[in-house]
Design a protein around this motif. Sequence first.
Motif, PDB file in Angstrom:
ATOM      1  N   GLU A  82      80.254   0.696  30.413  1.00 47.43           N
ATOM      2  CA  GLU A  82      79.224   1.688  30.127  1.00 47.43           C
ATOM      3  C   GLU A  82      78.714   1.815  28.684  1.00 47.43           C
ATOM      4  O   GLU A  82      77.721   2.010  28.054  1.00 47.43           O
ATOM      5  N   ALA A  83      79.755   1.491  27.760  1.00 46.96           N
ATOM      6  CA  ALA A  83      79.617   1.487  26.261  1.00 46.96           C
ATOM      7  C   ALA A  83      78.696   0.443  25.826  1.00 46.96           C
ATOM      8  O   ALA A  83      77.768   0.432  25.080  1.00 46.96           O
ATOM      9  N   LEU A  84      79.045  -0.834  26.530  1.00 50.06           N
ATOM     10  CA  LEU A  84      78.294  -2.043  25.915  1.00 50.06           C
ATOM     11  C   LEU A  84      76.885  -2.161  26.619  1.00 50.06           C
ATOM     12  O   LEU A  84      76.021  -2.882  25.888  1.00 50.06           O
ATOM     13  N   CYS A  85      76.727  -1.554  27.762  1.00 48.84           N
ATOM     14  CA  CYS A  85      75.412  -1.627  28.368  1.00 48.84           C
ATOM     15  C   CYS A  85      74.573  -0.657  28.260  1.00 48.84           C
ATOM     16  O   CYS A  85      73.641  -0.467  29.165  1.00 48.84           O
ATOM     17  N   ASP A  86      75.038   0.490  27.695  1.00 46.43           N
ATOM     18  CA  ASP A  86      74.136   1.522  27.075  1.00 46.43           C
ATOM     19  C   ASP A  86      73.813   2.179  28.389  1.00 46.43           C
ATOM     20  O   ASP A  86      72.868   2.687  28.748  1.00 46.43           O
ATOM     21  N   VAL A  87      74.983   2.682  29.307  1.00 47.67           N
ATOM     22  CA  VAL A  87      74.796   3.321  30.374  1.00 47.67           C
ATOM     23  C   VAL A  87      75.385   4.818  30.023  1.00 47.67           C
ATOM     24  O   VAL A  87      76.280   5.049  29.629  1.00 47.67           O
ATOM     25  N   PRO A  88      74.449   5.902  29.998  1.00 45.13           N
ATOM     26  CA  PRO A  88      74.913   7.309  29.501  1.00 45.13           C
ATOM     27  C   PRO A  88      75.812   7.952  30.360  1.00 45.13           C
ATOM     28  O   PRO A  88      75.481   9.032  31.124  1.00 45.13           O
TER      29      PRO A  88
END
Lengths: 301, 262
Positions: free
Chosen positions: A244-250
């Motif tokens: 989630e952090a690297l793929c910009d998943v909120p």
Amino acid sequence: MTKGGSALFPALGPRLMRSLGTLAIVVLLGGFAAAALVRYGPGFCTDENAWNPQYSASSEEATRRRCEDENNLPQFYLRYLRGAVEGNFGTSKSYGVPVRELIESRVPITAGLVAFGVGGGVLLAGLFAWIAVWSRMPAVEAGVSGVVAVLLAVPPAVLALGFFLQEAPIQFAVSLTVLARIFGTVRTMLHDAYGSSPLLAARARGLGPIALGWRYVLRPLAPRILALFGVAVMIAFGALVPIEALCDVPGIGQLAWKAAVSRDLPLLSALSLIITFLVASIHSLGEVLAGRTSRDSEAAV
Amino acid sequence: MWKRLALIFLLLVGTSALLSPVIAPFSYSEQFRDSANAPPGGKFLLGTDDMGRDRLSRLLYATAVSAVLAPAAAALSVLLALLACAFPGLVVGGLTTICLSIPWIFLFIILRAELPLNTDPSISVLLTFALMGVAGWAGPARVFSGSIREMMESGWMLQARSAGIAGWRIGLVYAWPHLRSVALAQFRVLAPVYILAEASLGLLGLGVAEPMPSWGNLLRDLQHPDMVRQNPAILAPLLLLMLCLLAIEAVAVKTHEKEVFR
């Protein structure tokens, strides 16, 4: 009433009681650890307004008194736990909003990602393992095992980054991460099931592959498959933060990473407590259901 | 054949990692500011990063950090698990259940967030792997307690006890050889797990602190696809990591097959 009640407890069995006990201990210890980390974390009870010349002496005194109250860890812990039970985890240091609000808005995104990842991962692992076992060809088995070994050697975050940069659904990265980590167990389960004497006898009698799979593989393996879902959820939660952090998943994972980077301990502790509770609950439920289904399967046989 | 090839590869990687201060062309932190993002070739075999540091030198030092300290952390976990099994089964059983319920990455980032911002890079390296080693004891402890329980109920154990053989002798001469193979299997499982864990933490910027290189923080450049297209040598850390993990897996599988056969 008494009869129903007494019948209920033996039915639920000691397994449920043990699981509930473990869950309670996990939550109590997790809560204590979270409270201690918040209490002794850097910056606890420092008020940026202390350097504000317009800050009145009475306000400073009120802050100092509040800190003195919170200095007692057991009292702080009890207050923290009571707040947690009511859904109040305090206020985020970095966002300046209640932790509950932050978590509530992100839960559906993470839940969707984990559900898809776990469901897809278990299905894919089943399919891959079935191909490896059913084909009975060393080349096919080596090929499938090779693909899984390569997947296992790629960090989940890099796998997700590849999907993200190719604009492919990131959920598949979670599924592949789960697949790589449970494939070995699923293959062993299927290998044992397909080599069992009752299945070989039924096969010799001419039973079709679907009936064979349902009667002699899926039904006897149901408890272990249920327990596997618990493990898969833990794997998915473990992979969540980097993905989630690297793929910009909120989602919750990204929130935890942002909290760690900005050293927002109240938020980080609350997240850890909630995730631990969720994982422990799913794990306990899996164990209880596995025990129950195992008894049902034995009865059916 | 595969096992032999994998072992040779791992030996080469291990040797080059240990000799990195001697064979690396430059120091991992030496900057060539007029050669930032230089392509591979000439003075820099794998090019330079955006701060003008030689990628090959950093990769060699990173291998020393990740490929040596991750197995050390795995050894620490196994040792702690063996020590924990000295306590009554109830304590170990309950504690392992609790520890296994906590997702390690959350535990890890919370502990890392507690560290001061000015933590020295060399201390951050040791802390990163020490925390992994300490946090990972529960899994092997559960396996060991299961093995010990099985052993205690086995026929040969009952026979040994009824023959009046001293407890320490049973433990040392009869039980330890069995436990040793379980411990080695656990070590083989944990070492790649810790290598991957460090890679994930490094990608997030929560692992080994700069300028100290590790496979994890070298992988951070993969977030910039344009840079990867310009210099595919950026993929070298990922390739090396994957090859090492595949080699470890090949060795582990073959060793397991041999043990089962025996």
